[in-house]
Design an enzyme around this catalytic site. Structure first.
Site, PDB file in Angstrom:
ATOM      1  N   ASP A  15       2.447  -0.958  -7.362  1.00 28.61           N
ATOM      2  CA  ASP A  15       3.246   0.232  -7.643  1.00 28.61           C
ATOM      3  C   ASP A  15       4.543  -0.129  -8.351  1.00 28.61           C
ATOM      4  OD1 ASP A  15       3.663   2.890  -7.853  1.00 28.61           O
ATOM      5  OD2 ASP A  15       4.016   3.275  -5.737  1.00 28.61           O
TER       6      ASP A  15
ATOM      7  N   GLY B  83       1.418  -1.063   1.099  1.00 32.05           N
ATOM      8  CA  GLY B  83       0.885   0.231   1.490  1.00 32.05           C
ATOM      9  C   GLY B  83      -0.380   0.627   0.761  1.00 32.05           C
TER      10      GLY B  83
ATOM     11  N   ASP C  17       0.375 -11.616  -3.524  1.00 31.16           N
ATOM     12  CA  ASP C  17       1.600 -10.947  -3.089  1.00 31.16           C
ATOM     13  C   ASP C  17       2.613 -12.026  -2.725  1.00 31.16           C
ATOM     14  OD1 ASP C  17       3.600  -9.497  -1.458  1.00 31.16           O
ATOM     15  OD2 ASP C  17       2.178  -7.838  -1.609  1.00 31.16           O
TER      16      ASP C  17
ATOM     17  N   ASN D 217       8.413  -1.839   6.817  1.00 32.04           N
ATOM     18  CA  ASN D 217       7.235  -1.450   6.050  1.00 32.04           C
ATOM     19  C   ASN D 217       6.030  -1.114   6.928  1.00 32.04           C
ATOM     20  OD1 ASN D 217       8.594  -1.894   3.629  1.00 32.04           O
ATOM     21  ND2 ASN D 217       7.973  -4.036   3.530  1.00 32.04           N
ATOM     22  N   LEU D 218       6.135  -1.357   8.223  1.00 27.26           N
ATOM     23  CA  LEU D 218       4.971  -1.224   9.089  1.00 27.26           C
ATOM     24  C   LEU D 218       4.470   0.211   9.192  1.00 27.26           C
ATOM     25  CD1 LEU D 218       5.811  -3.679  12.019  1.00 27.26           C
ATOM     26  CD2 LEU D 218       4.365  -4.080  10.015  1.00 27.26           C
TER      27      LEU D 218
ATOM     28  N   CYS E 293      10.065   3.126  -3.220  1.00 23.22           N
ATOM     29  CA  CYS E 293       9.952   3.606  -1.847  1.00 23.22           C
ATOM     30  C   CYS E 293      11.272   3.434  -1.103  1.00 23.22           C
ATOM     31  CB  CYS E 293       8.841   2.832  -1.128  1.00 23.22           C
ATOM     32  SG  CYS E 293       7.206   3.188  -1.781  1.00 23.22           S
TER      33      CYS E 293
ATOM     34  N   LYS F 214       2.517 -11.886   3.326  1.00 19.35           N
ATOM     35  CA  LYS F 214       1.540 -10.799   3.404  1.00 19.35           C
ATOM     36  C   LYS F 214       0.159 -11.221   2.908  1.00 19.35           C
ATOM     37  CE  LYS F 214       3.991  -7.434   1.468  1.00 19.35           C
ATOM     38  NZ  LYS F 214       4.360  -6.091   0.935  1.00 19.35           N
TER      39      LYS F 214
END
Length: 325
Positions: free
Chosen positions: A122, A33, A54, A62-63, A177, A78
């Site tokens: 994050d 994100g 990644d 997650n889209l 998240c 990704k």
């Protein structure tokens, strides 16, 4: 220059600034994100060489916030998907994908020679590990964190204080998240802010984004402060890689049997440490192991009250040293 005409016309950029961007090297940890807007804006601006790191794959859940991808990319790595998309966006940019997790053993090598490092994972373990590596090398470090409806972005190292100077302690509790939720535009906004900070560093803009923290809260208010004079903490608890654990170390595995059926050391709870609790033998190094590093940090602080030897934190579990945003 037609591709960059709208930014070259800016007096802060010009032809000279565009040449600086073309010759720049950026390292982006995390293609989720936060990483999606960062990567799109850096590639769009013509940053010449971008390495994206990644270990994860594109997932349907997650889209809503990783909007660079779509159904066609589900299941693909990704980093590799991002590289293909960015090459289509701007074929003049060299994008190198690396399907791997960031850890203390590869952080220094990955950051070496870069003009700016962006933390889009994050994860506090990633953030502190990258900050330590960048501070040691004098490399500008742009980090952001987003959760729920708010978050922050800041410019550290590269002549400014490190992340540790602003956030010397880890949080008492960890949220993600997955557990606390996230609104897609929030990470988009903060990722775009990271890209703006990175471009400011590469262009040498004044005032510098380094030494600046910008916050965004649930009421959609921006805030922040400058921290050029923040002191570096003494004797900070630092992360170590799994491969750095040696046979002679005192290894405390703070994970439960459900997390790690086979522990890497003796199994303990955080509350076991402190005055009167277990401690390493003289000359031993303490390696405090858990999934995210948070329990390791809490146990290490308790151990430090009773023992003054070397202590390292190890984040060993499923994805805390990864690009999860």
């Amino acid at each position: 220059m037609r591709r960059y005409a709208r930014q070259v016309v800016l007096p802060e950029v010009g032809a000279t600034g565009q040449e600086r961007l073309t010759g720049a090297r950026a390292l982006v940890i995390g293609a989720g994100g936060l990483g999606v807007p960062v990567l799109q804006y850096l590639a769009g601006a013509g940053v010449g060489r971008i390495t994206v790191v990644d270990p994860d794959t594109v997932e349907r859940g997650n889209l809503h916030r990783q909007v660079m991808y779509g159904e066609a990319w589900l299941g693909q790595a990704k980093a590799e998907a991002a590289a293909k998309i960015l090459r289509g966006l701007n074929p003049e940019v060299n994008v190198r994908p690396l399907v791997a997790a960031l850890d203390p053993e590869n952080a220094g090598e990955l950051a070496a020679g870069c003009d700016v490092v962006l933390d889009c994972a994050d994860s506090f373990a990633v953030s502190y590990t990258l900050s330590d590596a960048c501070f040691a090398e004098g490399t500008p470090f742009i980090s952001a964190s987003a959760l729920g409806l708010g978050g922050y972005a800041g410019g550290f190292c590269g002549g400014a204080p490190s992340l540790r100077a602003v956030f010397p302690d880890l949080p008492e509790r960890a949220a993600s998240c997955a557990t606390a939720g996230i609104l897609g535009p929030v990470v988009g906004l903060l990722g775009a802010l990271q890209a703006r900070m990175a471009l400011g560093v590469l262009l040498g803009l004044d005032p510098s984004p380094l030494g600046q923290l910008v916050t965004f809260d649930e009421a959609m208010r921006f805030g922040g402060f400058r921290f050029e004079g923040a002191p570096e903490p003494e004797d900070a608890l630092r992360f170590a890689g799994v491969g750095e654990i040696a046979a002679e170390d005192f290894v405390a595995d703070l994970r439960g049997a459900d997390e790690a059926p086979v522990p890497v050391g003796a199994r303990f709870a955080v509350e076991d440490f402190g005055p009167g609790g277990p401690r390493p033998a003289p000359g031993q190094r303490a390696m405090m192991v858990c999934r995210s590093g948070l329990r390791s940090w809490r146990a290490a602080r308790r151990l430090r009250e009773a023992w003054d030897g070397e202590i390292r934190l190890v984040a060993m579990g499923d994805g805390e040293m990864r690009g999860r945003q």
